[in-house]
Design an enzyme around this catalytic site. Structure first.
Site, PDB file in Angstrom:
ATOM      1  N   SER A 268     -18.968 -48.168   2.566  1.00  0.00           N
ATOM      2  CA  SER A 268     -19.821 -49.324   2.278  1.00  0.00           C
ATOM      3  C   SER A 268     -20.656 -49.024   1.049  1.00  0.00           C
ATOM      4  CB  SER A 268     -20.743 -49.583   3.475  1.00  0.00           C
ATOM      5  OG  SER A 268     -21.760 -50.508   3.152  1.00  0.00           O
TER       6      SER A 268
ATOM      7  N   TYR B  52     -27.078 -46.865   9.724  1.00  0.00           N
ATOM      8  CA  TYR B  52     -25.819 -47.306   9.110  1.00  0.00           C
ATOM      9  C   TYR B  52     -25.596 -46.607   7.770  1.00  0.00           C
ATOM     10  CZ  TYR B  52     -22.183 -50.526   7.481  1.00  0.00           C
ATOM     11  OH  TYR B  52     -21.016 -51.076   7.010  1.00  0.00           O
TER      12      TYR B  52
END
Length: 305
Positions: free
Chosen positions: A172, A185
């Site tokens: 990501s 995350y």
């Protein structure tokens, strides 16, 4: 060590590889993946599903993993509709090491060696660090990071023996830049990127250059994981469609592209981040909306894909 000789070698190789990269921009060389066995985690929805559909017409054997069995069955249907003839699916909790190893053994015995491994499964809690329970933090790290360790352990030995394969880490943009409200995350994605880079270097170090690595760092994608989130400057940092992301990932695999950032503005942002002082980076983060895009986060009821 001969300083002059090594320096000359550095210059020659640097010029060669820079020229090679420049030429590939205009004349990309695509490899064939016909006959390969492609394992995709998180294939029950989102990017994983669209990756399966993209590979469906390429004469590969598809091995699809997800915790969502109904989602997997739908992906199988879609892949077969697009021409896939060899599709195997398994219900797997990627956070469970024993389960990953157990199902990996089933794949090796029932299907054969995996030659293209795509670690795509991911979850997000959407909570600020101090609001995240230990259980949620551990789960995020298990799915987003540790699952990569277990799948590499399971499938890399066969690739190494043949000096052939491709390892794909779907991380990501949050694995490149810290984001307010995504501590767990971001940590998991930073770790996934570092792990993939490190193993890639280990493979090169032992002469296994036939095993390629692709590290994917996309911005927000409309898969449901980040429902509710918005982007401040959609022309510069658009929210991506999973079909587009899947096409770009497959193209990166076919061209042996090591780093894939989406959208392209991320390449510039990463360069700027490495050059400016921290306080300026904070100002830039505010400008790009990194402090606020999680404010409206809703996610989906089942935050896993």
């Amino acid at each position: 060590m001969n300083f002059l000789l090594e320096t000359l070698s550095l210059i020659v190789f640097s010029v060669y590889y820079l020229m090679e990269a420049f030429v590939k921009i205009f004349v990309p060389i695509r490899k064939s993946v016909a006959g390969e066995t492609v394992l995709i985690t998180g294939a029950g929805s989102g990017v994983g599903r669209h990756l399966a559909v993209e590979f469906a017409s390429m004469n590969v054997t598809l091995v699809l993993w997800d915790l969502n069995l109904e989602g997997l069955k739908e992906t199988v249907r879609m892949a077969k509709e697009k021409g896939a003839t060899k599709v195997h699916y398994y219900q797997v909790d990627c956070s469970d090491r024993a389960q990953v190893y157990g199902v990996a053994d089933q794949v090796k015995q029932g299907v054969g060696d995996v030659s293209i491994l795509i670690n795509n499964a991911g979850i997000v809690s959407g909570k600020k660090f101090m609001d995240s329970s230990d259980v949620l933090v551990e789960k995020t790290l298990q799915v987003n990071t540790m699952a990569h360790f277990w799948t590499y352990k399971a499938f890399l030995p066969a690739m190494t023996e043949k000096n052939h394969g491709h390892l794909v880490c779907v991380a990501s943009s949050a694995g490149l830049i810290g984001v307010n409200g995504l501590a767990d995350y971001c940590s998991s994605k930073f770790a996934a990127v570092g792990f993939a880079e490190s193993v890639a270097l280990e493979l090169i170090g032992v002469g296994k250059d036939g095993i390629k690595t692709t590290i994917v760092c996309p911005y927000l994608i409309t898969t449901g994981m980040f429902d509710g989130c918005s982007t401040k400057w959609p022309r510069l940092l658009p929210i991506l469609q999973p079909e587009y992301v899947a096409k770009k990932i497959v193209n990166a695999i076919l061209t042996d592209q090591t780093y894939l950032y989406m959208p392209r503005a991320l390449y510039i942002i990463m360069l700027v981040k490495s050059l400016v002082p921290f306080k300026e980076a904070v100002v830039l983060g505010m400008y790009f909306g990194a402090f606020n895009f999680m404010d409206t986060f809703k996610g989906r009821q089942k935050k896993e894909d």
